[in-house]
Design a protein around this motif. Sequence first.
Motif, mmCIF file in Angstrom:
data_model
loop_
_atom_site.group_PDB
_atom_site.id
_atom_site.type_symbol
_atom_site.label_atom_id
_atom_site.label_comp_id
_atom_site.label_asym_id
_atom_site.label_seq_id
_atom_site.Cartn_x
_atom_site.Cartn_y
_atom_site.Cartn_z
ATOM 1 N N UNK A 18 0.829 -1.215 0.000
ATOM 2 C CA UNK A 18 0.000 0.000 0.000
ATOM 3 C C UNK A 18 0.868 1.271 0.000
ATOM 4 N N UNK A 19 1.939 1.246 0.751
ATOM 5 C CA UNK A 19 2.835 2.415 0.767
ATOM 6 C C UNK A 19 3.467 2.656 -0.601
ATOM 7 N N UNK A 20 3.792 1.582 -1.323
ATOM 8 C CA UNK A 20 4.348 1.760 -2.678
ATOM 9 C C UNK A 20 3.296 2.300 -3.637
ATOM 10 N N UNK A 21 2.034 1.914 -3.415
ATOM 11 C CA UNK A 21 0.948 2.457 -4.247
ATOM 12 C C UNK A 21 0.797 3.954 -4.021
ATOM 13 N N UNK A 22 0.991 4.384 -2.790
ATOM 14 C CA UNK A 22 0.922 5.828 -2.503
ATOM 15 C C UNK A 22 2.033 6.564 -3.251
ATOM 16 N N UNK A 23 3.228 6.005 -3.250
ATOM 17 C CA UNK A 23 4.335 6.631 -3.995
ATOM 18 C C UNK A 23 4.014 6.717 -5.484
ATOM 19 N N UNK A 24 3.421 5.648 -6.017
ATOM 20 C CA UNK A 24 3.053 5.649 -7.433
ATOM 21 C C UNK A 24 2.000 6.710 -7.731
ATOM 22 N N UNK A 25 1.002 6.816 -6.874
ATOM 23 C CA UNK A 25 -0.051 7.820 -7.074
ATOM 24 C C UNK A 25 0.512 9.238 -6.977
ATOM 25 N N UNK A 26 1.395 9.465 -6.026
ATOM 26 C CA UNK A 26 2.011 10.798 -5.907
ATOM 27 C C UNK A 26 2.814 11.140 -7.164
ATOM 28 N N UNK A 27 3.484 10.146 -7.731
ATOM 29 C CA UNK A 27 4.240 10.373 -8.962
ATOM 30 C C UNK A 27 3.302 10.725 -10.116
ATOM 31 N N UNK A 28 2.179 10.003 -10.233
ATOM 32 C CA UNK A 28 1.218 10.286 -11.299
ATOM 33 C C UNK A 28 0.559 11.651 -11.106
ATOM 34 N N UNK A 29 0.291 12.000 -9.871
ATOM 35 C CA UNK A 29 -0.302 13.321 -9.612
ATOM 36 C C UNK A 29 0.682 14.424 -10.002
ATOM 37 N N UNK A 30 1.958 14.213 -9.705
ATOM 38 C CA UNK A 30 2.961 15.208 -10.072
ATOM 39 C C UNK A 30 3.027 15.393 -11.588
ATOM 40 N N UNK A 31 2.753 14.334 -12.344
ATOM 41 C CA UNK A 31 2.800 14.417 -13.809
ATOM 42 C C UNK A 31 1.621 15.183 -14.400
ATOM 43 N N UNK A 32 0.607 15.471 -13.569
ATOM 44 C CA UNK A 32 -0.510 16.277 -14.062
ATOM 45 C C UNK A 32 -0.159 17.759 -14.118
ATOM 46 N N UNK A 33 0.985 18.115 -13.554
ATOM 47 C CA UNK A 33 1.478 19.495 -13.608
ATOM 48 C C UNK A 33 2.744 19.505 -14.462
#
Length: 364
Positions: free
Chosen positions: A159-174
């Motif tokens: 689950x913690x690795x999924x959070x890192x992945x989501x944060x990376x994808x969110x950063x790519x929206x900017x």
Amino acid sequence: TNILYLLYLYIMRASKYLLVVIGSGMLIAFAACGEKKSVDQPVVAGPPPAQPVKVIIVGSENMDNSIDATGTVLANEEVEIRSEIQGRVTGVYFKEGESVAAGKLLISIDDRELLSQLKRTELSVQLAKDDESRKKQLAAIGGISKEDYDASLNYLLKLESEIELLNTQIAKTKITAPFSGIIGLRYISEGGYVTPANLIATLQQTHPVKIEFSIPEKYSGNIKNGATVNYTVEGNNKLYSATVYAKEPKIDPATRTIKIRATGPNTNNELIPGAFAKLEINLSTIQDAMVLPSEALVPTIKGQSVMLVKNGKATMTVVSTGLRTETTTQIVEGISKGDTVIVTGLLTVRDGMPVKPILSGKSN
């Protein structure tokens, strides 16, 4: 008998008239020959006048051994702005053709779905932490097996690795500018849907600029890093300079040339990437070279020659030539400094002809 006598007299008279006519003709012919002989007699004339010619005095100067080349102006840095993820464009924060600083926000993509996934995953992480903590205590007193505890711990780490992945994808929206430069035309609009295949815009750093050009392989050893090249661009007579910083480590077998790049300033953004450049590359400098205008050379069977002025007469002298430019030629042998060389009237001047030199300058 009387008839024969009369016939004899007639013949004699006729012969006298014939002799007179023949004699008169011979006299006229002799007179004509005498007159023609007097006309054909040569007229004694004086020596021909000296022909005026322009001359130069041979001197010496430093001569640059340079070649011409063509090239292209390149941006110092250039990228195509594209999105790494797909989604709806929620904001465009730049104007076409403006200068942008490194890190400036250019566009934003809808991230609401990703934020929801992140929030849900964060809640799951909190529950997984509590579960892992309880099972750790139970495993310590032998309440559960080690395998049960390991499963709980691995779930938490997932689950913690999924959070890192989501944060990376969110950063790519900017999408931000990777470096300072001038942004080009915009190819998307707010509300549009973008994918990694869609070009958003281009970003170019135009100060400094790069000049890319090629030279024949025989000159590849003459240009080193740090060498200076001068160039002009179409529509601008201003002379620019750039410094060589790199060259291709191999020769192109198709063109037998080697590709070289130089860099130079462009503080006023006068140079546009993609512009055609004409370069003059100085390979070496010959010190104290004897240089003549190319029109002073006369091609002969023995090679190249020049007309010198010696004792008031034109003297043909064979010379050995060296480096050539568009207008001048280096003379290696055949003349010396201080010699007087004829530069005009070479089509009419002959070896040994008297000439009147008119000084037009020095070769240096």
